[in-house]
Scaffold this motif. Structure first.
Motif, short mmCIF file in Angstrom:
data_model
loop_
_atom_site.label_atom_id
_atom_site.label_comp_id
_atom_site.label_asym_id
_atom_site.label_seq_id
_atom_site.Cartn_x
_atom_site.Cartn_y
_atom_site.Cartn_z
N SER A 103 7.06 -18.83 -46.54
CA SER A 103 7.91 -17.82 -45.96
C SER A 103 7.99 -16.69 -46.99
O SER A 103 7.24 -16.69 -47.97
CB SER A 103 9.31 -18.42 -45.70
OG SER A 103 10.18 -17.45 -45.14
N PHE A 104 8.92 -15.73 -46.78
CA PHE A 104 9.19 -14.80 -47.89
C PHE A 104 10.63 -15.02 -48.31
O PHE A 104 11.50 -15.29 -47.46
CB PHE A 104 8.90 -13.34 -47.49
CG PHE A 104 9.77 -12.81 -46.40
CD1 PHE A 104 9.41 -12.96 -45.06
CD2 PHE A 104 10.96 -12.14 -46.71
CE1 PHE A 104 10.22 -12.45 -44.04
CE2 PHE A 104 11.76 -11.64 -45.71
CZ PHE A 104 11.39 -11.79 -44.37
N HIS A 136 12.31 -18.31 -40.88
CA HIS A 136 11.27 -19.08 -40.19
C HIS A 136 11.05 -18.38 -38.85
O HIS A 136 12.03 -17.93 -38.24
CB HIS A 136 11.72 -20.53 -39.95
CG HIS A 136 12.10 -21.26 -41.20
ND1 HIS A 136 11.24 -22.11 -41.88
CD2 HIS A 136 13.26 -21.24 -41.93
CE1 HIS A 136 11.86 -22.59 -42.95
NE2 HIS A 136 13.08 -22.07 -43.00
N TRP A 137 9.78 -18.26 -38.40
CA TRP A 137 9.54 -17.53 -37.16
C TRP A 137 8.27 -18.03 -36.48
O TRP A 137 7.50 -18.81 -37.07
CB TRP A 137 9.43 -16.03 -37.43
CG TRP A 137 8.32 -15.64 -38.37
CD1 TRP A 137 7.04 -15.30 -38.04
CD2 TRP A 137 8.41 -15.54 -39.81
NE1 TRP A 137 6.32 -15.01 -39.17
CE2 TRP A 137 7.12 -15.15 -40.26
CE3 TRP A 137 9.43 -15.74 -40.75
CZ2 TRP A 137 6.84 -14.95 -41.63
CZ3 TRP A 137 9.15 -15.55 -42.10
CH2 TRP A 137 7.88 -15.16 -42.53
N PRO A 158 13.51 -16.90 -31.46
CA PRO A 158 12.28 -16.39 -32.08
C PRO A 158 12.22 -16.52 -33.59
O PRO A 158 11.14 -16.54 -34.18
CB PRO A 158 12.22 -14.93 -31.66
CG PRO A 158 13.50 -14.61 -31.00
CD PRO A 158 14.22 -15.86 -30.68
N ALA A 159 13.39 -16.67 -34.23
CA ALA A 159 13.40 -16.81 -35.69
C ALA A 159 14.75 -17.34 -36.14
O ALA A 159 15.72 -17.36 -35.37
CB ALA A 159 13.11 -15.46 -36.36
N GLU A 160 14.80 -17.76 -37.41
CA GLU A 160 16.04 -18.31 -37.98
C GLU A 160 16.10 -17.92 -39.45
O GLU A 160 15.09 -18.02 -40.15
CB GLU A 160 16.05 -19.84 -37.83
CG GLU A 160 17.33 -20.53 -38.28
CD GLU A 160 17.36 -22.01 -37.92
OE1 GLU A 160 16.71 -22.41 -36.93
OE2 GLU A 160 18.01 -22.79 -38.64
N LEU A 161 17.27 -17.45 -39.87
CA LEU A 161 17.54 -17.04 -41.25
C LEU A 161 18.27 -18.17 -41.97
O LEU A 161 19.19 -18.76 -41.40
CB LEU A 161 18.40 -15.78 -41.23
CG LEU A 161 19.19 -15.35 -42.46
CD1 LEU A 161 18.28 -15.12 -43.65
CD2 LEU A 161 20.03 -14.11 -42.14
N ASN A 174 4.71 -19.40 -37.19
CA ASN A 174 5.01 -20.81 -36.88
C ASN A 174 5.34 -21.60 -38.12
O ASN A 174 4.94 -22.76 -38.27
CB ASN A 174 3.83 -21.45 -36.13
CG ASN A 174 3.49 -20.70 -34.86
OD1 ASN A 174 4.37 -20.13 -34.23
ND2 ASN A 174 2.22 -20.66 -34.49
N ASN A 175 6.07 -21.00 -39.06
CA ASN A 175 6.43 -21.68 -40.31
C ASN A 175 7.77 -22.40 -40.17
O ASN A 175 8.69 -22.23 -40.97
CB ASN A 175 6.46 -20.69 -41.48
CG ASN A 175 7.38 -19.50 -41.22
OD1 ASN A 175 7.98 -19.39 -40.14
ND2 ASN A 175 7.50 -18.62 -42.19
#
Ligand SMILES: CC(C)NC[C@H](O)COc1ccc(S(N)(=O)=O)cc1
Ligand SMILES: [Zn+2]
Length: 260
Positions: A62-63, A93-94, A112-115, A242-243
């Motif tokens: 991820s970053f 994650h996205w 679509p994503a999670e922080l 898809n991480n």
């Protein structure tokens, strides 16, 4: 053809068949009706200092936006937590499309994503690496992202991503306020005991998953997908998508809610 293989289903890492003694793994599906309201849960208290932001880098999963966690400048306490926890980093994650990407789900609904805002228990431990092995070592706030209006606070971060396209690239990043990424309501959340969702998968996390999502634009999320899993030297480049880890069995755990 383009040098970059797009949206290659890239197994980030091989899922271990069994995590030794792993019955508190994350992420999970949050079945809303099965969550137990706990009136003893206090409001969350966070105070972050944007000046302690240090760098943003691509770690090949991820970053990460990393903070100076050598002092108690970025603190999370209250909620389900007995101690105070220090922010060390946040990441996301996205998916490759807007249809999936989050790690936790709510009644099987994917976002679509999670922080993830990652904190470690600075009352009991002196380093993240120490806390990561302990049951009460970490506290991670999970926030769902939905595609909608542009997120002004996120844009500064999005603008830095092209500089860290490849794995192990790092750029200096200062003055970013993580509070700008919190939803307006942080009093309504679910909490349960779980694990890191990437190796070492240790069961040291008090998860605090926000009920309210934040909105980001399609274009902002598209920049996440322009990152690469691979380093500049590698022959075949793989887009970082898809991480996320698949949902894990609840194994009898109770998810508590701070709201009715
Ligand atoms: C043990 C140390 C040296 N390395 C651990 C590595 O940083 C992994 O840290 C993490 C931190 C947070 C998460 S998540 N997605 O659960 O919020 C996963 C791995
Ligand atoms: Zn994460």
């Amino acid at each position: 053809s383009s040098k970059y293989v797009l949206s290659q289903m890239h197994p980030m890492w091989q899922e271990p068949l069994e995590v030794p003694g792993g019955d508190h793994q994350s992420p999970i599906d949050i079945a809303v009706k099965k969550a137990v309201f706990d009136s003893d849960l206090k409001p969350l208290e966070s105070s972050y200092d944007p000046q302690t932001c240090q760098q943003i880098w691509n770690n090949g999963y991820s970053f990460l936006v990393e903070y100076d966690d050598t002092t108690d400048k970025n603190i999370l306490k209250g909620g389900p937590l007995q101690d105070k926890y220090r922010l060390c980093q946040f990441h996301f994650h996205w998916g490759e499309s807007n249809d999936w990407g989050s790690e936790h789900t709510v009644d099987r609904r994917l976002f679509p994503a999670e922080l993830h805002l990652v904190h470690w228990n600075s009352d009991r431990y002196t380093l993240f690496e120490e806390a990561v092995m302990e049951e009460n070592g970490l506290a991670v706030i999970g926030i769902f992202l939905k595609v909608g209006k542009r997120h002004e606070g996120l844009q500064k971060l999005v603008d830095a991503l092209p500089a860290i396209r490849h794995k192990d690239s790092v750029v200096e990043f200062n003055r970013f306020d993580p509070a700008s990424l919190l939803p307006s309501n942080i009093d309504d959340y679910w909490t349960y005991h779980g694990s890191l969702t990437t190796p070492p998968l240790t069961e040291s996390v008090t998860w605090i998953v926000m009920k309210q999502h934040i909105e980001v634009s399609h274009d902002q999320l598209a920049v996440f997908r322009s990152l690469l899993f691979t380093s500049a030297e590698e022959e075949v480049q793989k887009s970082m998508v898809n991480n996320f880890r698949v949902q894990q069995p609840l194994r009898g755990r109770t998810v508590r809610s701070s709201f009715t």
